[in-house]
Design a protein around this motif. Structure first.
Motif, PDB file in Angstrom:
ATOM      1  N   GLN A 271       1.438  -8.560  -6.452  1.00 13.05           N
ATOM      2  CA  GLN A 271       0.372  -7.969  -7.253  1.00 13.05           C
ATOM      3  C   GLN A 271       0.034  -6.581  -6.730  1.00 13.05           C
ATOM      4  O   GLN A 271       0.305  -6.249  -5.573  1.00 13.05           O
ATOM      5  CB  GLN A 271      -0.880  -8.851  -7.213  1.00 13.05           C
ATOM      6  N   THR A 272      -0.542  -5.768  -7.602  1.00 16.91           N
ATOM      7  CA  THR A 272      -0.912  -4.411  -7.222  1.00 16.91           C
ATOM      8  C   THR A 272      -2.158  -4.450  -6.346  1.00 16.91           C
ATOM      9  O   THR A 272      -3.163  -5.049  -6.696  1.00 16.91           O
ATOM     10  CB  THR A 272      -1.188  -3.566  -8.476  1.00 16.91           C
ATOM     11  N   GLY A 273      -2.073  -3.806  -5.194  1.00 15.35           N
ATOM     12  CA  GLY A 273      -3.177  -3.784  -4.253  1.00 15.35           C
ATOM     13  C   GLY A 273      -4.160  -2.669  -4.547  1.00 15.35           C
ATOM     14  O   GLY A 273      -4.083  -1.989  -5.580  1.00 15.35           O
ATOM     15  N   PRO A 274      -5.083  -2.418  -3.621  1.00 17.54           N
ATOM     16  CA  PRO A 274      -6.133  -1.403  -3.841  1.00 17.54           C
ATOM     17  C   PRO A 274      -5.612   0.034  -3.838  1.00 17.54           C
ATOM     18  O   PRO A 274      -6.347   0.950  -4.196  1.00 17.54           O
ATOM     19  CB  PRO A 274      -7.088  -1.635  -2.667  1.00 17.54           C
TER      20      PRO A 274
ATOM     21  N   ASP B   3       3.713  -2.057  -3.072  1.00 14.20           N
ATOM     22  CA  ASP B   3       4.287  -1.883  -1.737  1.00 14.20           C
ATOM     23  C   ASP B   3       3.513  -0.872  -0.892  1.00 14.20           C
ATOM     24  O   ASP B   3       4.034  -0.369   0.109  1.00 14.20           O
ATOM     25  CB  ASP B   3       5.750  -1.460  -1.829  1.00 14.20           C
ATOM     26  N   VAL B   4       2.282  -0.563  -1.266  1.00 14.10           N
ATOM     27  CA  VAL B   4       1.416   0.297  -0.458  1.00 14.10           C
ATOM     28  C   VAL B   4       0.269  -0.581   0.046  1.00 14.10           C
ATOM     29  O   VAL B   4      -0.538  -1.075  -0.741  1.00 14.10           O
ATOM     30  CB  VAL B   4       0.884   1.497  -1.260  1.00 14.10           C
ATOM     31  N   PHE B   5       0.203  -0.762   1.356  1.00 14.86           N
ATOM     32  CA  PHE B   5      -0.747  -1.693   1.952  1.00 14.86           C
ATOM     33  C   PHE B   5      -1.785  -0.945   2.779  1.00 14.86           C
ATOM     34  O   PHE B   5      -1.713   0.280   2.948  1.00 14.86           O
ATOM     35  CB  PHE B   5       0.001  -2.694   2.849  1.00 14.86           C
ATOM     36  N   LYS B   6      -2.715  -1.686   3.324  1.00 21.48           N
ATOM     37  CA  LYS B   6      -3.735  -1.059   4.169  1.00 21.48           C
ATOM     38  C   LYS B   6      -3.134  -0.487   5.435  1.00 21.48           C
ATOM     39  O   LYS B   6      -3.745   0.368   6.096  1.00 21.48           O
ATOM     40  CB  LYS B   6      -4.832  -2.066   4.513  1.00 21.48           C
ATOM     41  N   THR B   7      -1.933  -0.934   5.810  1.00 22.53           N
ATOM     42  CA  THR B   7      -1.262  -0.425   7.013  1.00 22.53           C
ATOM     43  C   THR B   7      -0.307   0.728   6.704  1.00 22.53           C
ATOM     44  O   THR B   7       0.261   1.312   7.626  1.00 22.53           O
ATOM     45  CB  THR B   7      -0.458  -1.548   7.678  1.00 22.53           C
ATOM     46  N   THR B   8      -0.118   1.069   5.428  1.00 18.92           N
ATOM     47  CA  THR B   8       0.828   2.122   5.056  1.00 18.92           C
ATOM     48  C   THR B   8       0.259   3.498   5.385  1.00 18.92           C
ATOM     49  O   THR B   8      -0.858   3.825   4.974  1.00 18.92           O
ATOM     50  CB  THR B   8       1.153   2.057   3.551  1.00 18.92           C
ATOM     51  N   LEU B   9       1.019   4.301   6.098  1.00 15.76           N
ATOM     52  CA  LEU B   9       0.589   5.668   6.370  1.00 15.76           C
ATOM     53  C   LEU B   9       0.510   6.444   5.061  1.00 15.76           C
ATOM     54  O   LEU B   9       1.403   6.360   4.228  1.00 15.76           O
ATOM     55  CB  LEU B   9       1.569   6.350   7.321  1.00 15.76           C
TER      56      LEU B   9
ATOM     57  N   ILE C  97      -0.301  12.944 -10.437  1.00 18.25           N
ATOM     58  CA  ILE C  97       0.477  14.005  -9.796  1.00 18.25           C
ATOM     59  C   ILE C  97       1.753  13.411  -9.219  1.00 18.25           C
ATOM     60  O   ILE C  97       2.818  14.028  -9.244  1.00 18.25           O
ATOM     61  CB  ILE C  97      -0.368  14.691  -8.706  1.00 18.25           C
ATOM     62  N   LEU C  98       1.654  12.203  -8.693  1.00 18.72           N
ATOM     63  CA  LEU C  98       2.818  11.448  -8.238  1.00 18.72           C
ATOM     64  C   LEU C  98       2.955  10.191  -9.066  1.00 18.72           C
ATOM     65  O   LEU C  98       1.958   9.624  -9.530  1.00 18.72           O
ATOM     66  CB  LEU C  98       2.672  11.079  -6.756  1.00 18.72           C
ATOM     67  N   ASN C  99       4.178   9.732  -9.218  1.00 17.47           N
ATOM     68  CA  ASN C  99       4.456   8.519  -9.984  1.00 17.47           C
ATOM     69  C   ASN C  99       5.139   7.478  -9.106  1.00 17.47           C
ATOM     70  O   ASN C  99       5.770   7.807  -8.094  1.00 17.47           O
ATOM     71  CB  ASN C  99       5.354   8.833 -11.184  1.00 17.47           C
ATOM     72  N   GLY C 100       5.001   6.240  -9.517  1.00 11.80           N
ATOM     73  CA  GLY C 100       5.702   5.158  -8.850  1.00 11.80           C
ATOM     74  C   GLY C 100       6.888   4.691  -9.669  1.00 11.80           C
ATOM     75  O   GLY C 100       7.355   5.381 -10.578  1.00 11.80           O
ATOM     76  N   PHE C 101       7.365   3.480  -9.347  1.00 11.32           N
ATOM     77  CA  PHE C 101       8.531   2.913 -10.013  1.00 11.32           C
ATOM     78  C   PHE C 101       8.199   1.476 -10.421  1.00 11.32           C
ATOM     79  O   PHE C 101       8.342   0.552  -9.619  1.00 11.32           O
ATOM     80  CB  PHE C 101       9.748   2.914  -9.082  1.00 11.32           C
ATOM     81  N   ASN C 102       7.705   1.309 -11.638  1.00 13.38           N
ATOM     82  CA  ASN C 102       7.390  -0.033 -12.142  1.00 13.38           C
ATOM     83  C   ASN C 102       6.500  -0.822 -11.180  1.00 13.38           C
ATOM     84  O   ASN C 102       6.761  -1.977 -10.857  1.00 13.38           O
ATOM     85  CB  ASN C 102       8.676  -0.813 -12.412  1.00 13.38           C
ATOM     86  N   GLY C 103       5.446  -0.170 -10.711  1.00 11.31           N
ATOM     87  CA  GLY C 103       4.494  -0.847  -9.841  1.00 11.31           C
ATOM     88  C   GLY C 103       4.718  -0.628  -8.364  1.00 11.31           C
ATOM     89  O   GLY C 103       3.903  -1.054  -7.540  1.00 11.31           O
TER      90      GLY C 103
END
Length: 527
Positions: free
Chosen positions: A343-346, A351-357, A370-376
């Motif tokens: 599921q999509t996080g905050p 794939d972007v978590f609270k620990t992701t730089l 301004i930036l895009n992702g790839f299907n979530g």
């Protein structure tokens, strides 16, 4: 001046502590839950979602499945009692079949059985190995290798240099011991871990033993480890980048496919028994009698995220839900769902978590489109391309000229065609001597900095560098900056565009990750 002094101070401190501390970021927190096992276990492996298979002493075998109340362990112990005192030490999953290894138990295959589309247990096929060659040898680890055209092997390693493989693709899987032409094993050292990637198989063990084969085990090459300490675990992120860990806090890294291994100095003295990397940024180490360590920057910093001075750790694995499980003290699992990608996080991406730089910057920039992702997904550890760089800047800057495309590998109909034309006409970007732009190639830090420098000059801003010598002293990799990019990097640094990056760990000519690019773009956008 104050900002510059503080940044200088922090960088000086980091230069002296880089690779010297395993707890550089104390803000990282991971939520763990404990799952008790019905009997002592030695190894486990996942086959789908939260379901897996585990093995242990005295013939213990359990399939575990998710249920409403947590997890259900289904006893799959082999009958009759002939197998009772056979200790199971390693298991690998190929599809829904479990390949099991152990002492007095060279090889077994457990096939998952279905009844009316419901799980009903495992059926067992036993493959005996010549007891003369294997009197009391113990298998320590196993791994699956996937080759071209669906060809697969399951490798197992163990005592006295034992290396063996089975072929799971056939109904009557064949067992093969890997020995030299004179009938001897390739090493007499006990082998403790095995890993397969592409055509390569790697195994490590006692007294610094490292062996590799690229021809399905016909020949093996000994690699110098630079240590005589026992090596307990090996892991490859790609065919080029890999890690080895062992006793006395040994951590080795290769970036050239194992041709050379460099020792990483960490503030760890106990045995690093296991490791697991989810991607190039996120990874775990288990340290016996200490705890679990985590990195979110590719191994530059390690933070202790679970502490227990009495624990020993047997295995780590990740299921398809991105849950990380760690077998501790043979009798319970540590599990975390903090990396759940269902599921999509905050932060706007799975794939972007609270620990992701760079998570806050990623979230802000994607919200503004301004930036895009790839299907979530954002793919923070992937590299940022030259085409993406130019496209982002075309959203942040207004151009008055009509752009034209002077490159052989860029067409007007390409999604990046117009942005490249605009920035090329404005004199902000240039191609290569062969007439190409190489839009899909990764952007480097020095290229990105140079483009920001040229963009600001196009906008009429003062781009004079205040103190290039101070920058060269602060940035310890300055000697590697290309001459054409030095002013651009010094300018980007002075303007604060590079703030938030671990500059001491970033080479100027190495591809920039998407999460690092997000930090730079955010700084530039919010100057």
């Amino acid at each position: 001046m104050k900002k510059q002094f503080l940044l200088y101070l922090s960088m000086v401190i980091f230069i002296f502590t880089s690779w010297e501390t395993a707890q550089a970021n104390n803000e990282i927190h991971i939520n763990w839950r404990e799952i008790r096992t019905p009997e002592p276990l030695e190894d486990f492996s996942f086959y789908e979602k939260g379901d897996g298979f585990s093995v242990g002493s005295d013939g213990a075998q359990f399939a575990f499945t998710k249920s409403k109340d947590g997890f259900t362990f289904n006893d799959q112990r082999i009958q009759p009692p002939y197998y009772k005192h056979r200790d199971m030490t390693a298991v690998s999953m190929v599809g829904e079949d479990a390949y099991i290894f152990g002492k007095h138990f060279p090889y077994g295959k457990m096939e998952r059985q279905m009844f009316n589309d419901k799980y009903s247990g495992y059926g067992f096929t036993f493959h005996e190995v010549d007891p003369v060659r294997y009197p009391h040898l113990l298998f320590n680890d196993s791994a699956v290798q996937v080759l071209d055209k669906g060809k697969k092997y399951v490798w197992a390693v163990g005592e006295k240099g034992l290396i063996s493989r089975v072929t799971p693709a056939t109904e009557n899987s064949t067992w093969k011991e890997i020995v030299q032409s004179n009938g001897n094993n390739w090493t007499s050292n006990n082998l403790l871990s095995v890993f397969a990637i592409g055509k390569s198989v790697w195994t490590v063990g006692e007294k610094g033993a490292i062996l590799t084969s690229i021809d399905e085990g016909k020949t093996w090459k000994t690699v110098k480890a630079g240590t005589v300490d026992n090596l307990h675990s090996i892991w490859f992120l790609s065919e080029k980048e890999g890690w080895i860990s062992g006793e006395n806090g040994i951590l080795l890294k290769t970036v050239d496919g194992g041709k050379s291994w460099n020792q990483i100095s960490l503030d760890i003295s106990n045995t690093i028994s296991n490791m697991y990397f989810m991607d190039r940024d996120n990874g775990f180490l288990t340290v016996d009698k200490s705890g679990v360590y985590y990195t979110n920057d590719g191994g530059f910093h390690w933070t202790k995220v679970h502490s227990n001075p009495n624990n020993t750790y047997k295995a780590i694995d990740k299921n398809s839900l991105n849950e990380v499980w760690i077998l501790q003290n043979n009798q319970s699992f540590l599990a975390t769902s903090d990396f759940d990608m269902t599921q999509t996080g905050p932060y706007g991406h799975r794939d972007v978590f609270k620990t992701t730089l760079g998570n806050e910057q990623i979230a802000a920039l994607t919200k503004e489109r301004i930036l895009n992702g790839f299907n979530g997904y954002f793919r923070p550890a992937d590299t940022f391309t030259r085409a993406e760089t130019v496209t982002v800047l075309s959203k942040l800057v207004s151009f008055t000229e009509q752009g034209s495309i002077p490159y052989t590998d860029v067409k007007p109909g390409d999604w990046y065609g117009k942005p490249i034309g605009l920035l090329s006409t404005a004199g902000i970007v240039k191609g290569f001597e062969d007439g190409s732009f190489r839009p899909t190639s990764a952007i480097t830090l020095e290229q990105f900095s140079k483009i920001l420098y040229e963009t600001d000059r196009y906008l009429g801003r003062d781009v004079e560098v205040q103190n290039i010598n101070a920058f060269k002293e602060l940035y310890r990799n300055a000697e590697h900056i290309s001459s054409w990019a030095l002013n651009g990097m010094a300018y980007a640094y002075e303007q604060g565009y590079l703030e938030g990056l671990e500059l001491t760990n970033l080479q100027p000519n190495v591809p920039l990750k998407r999460r690092d690019a997000a930090v730079v773009i955010y700084n530039y956008h919010n100057q």
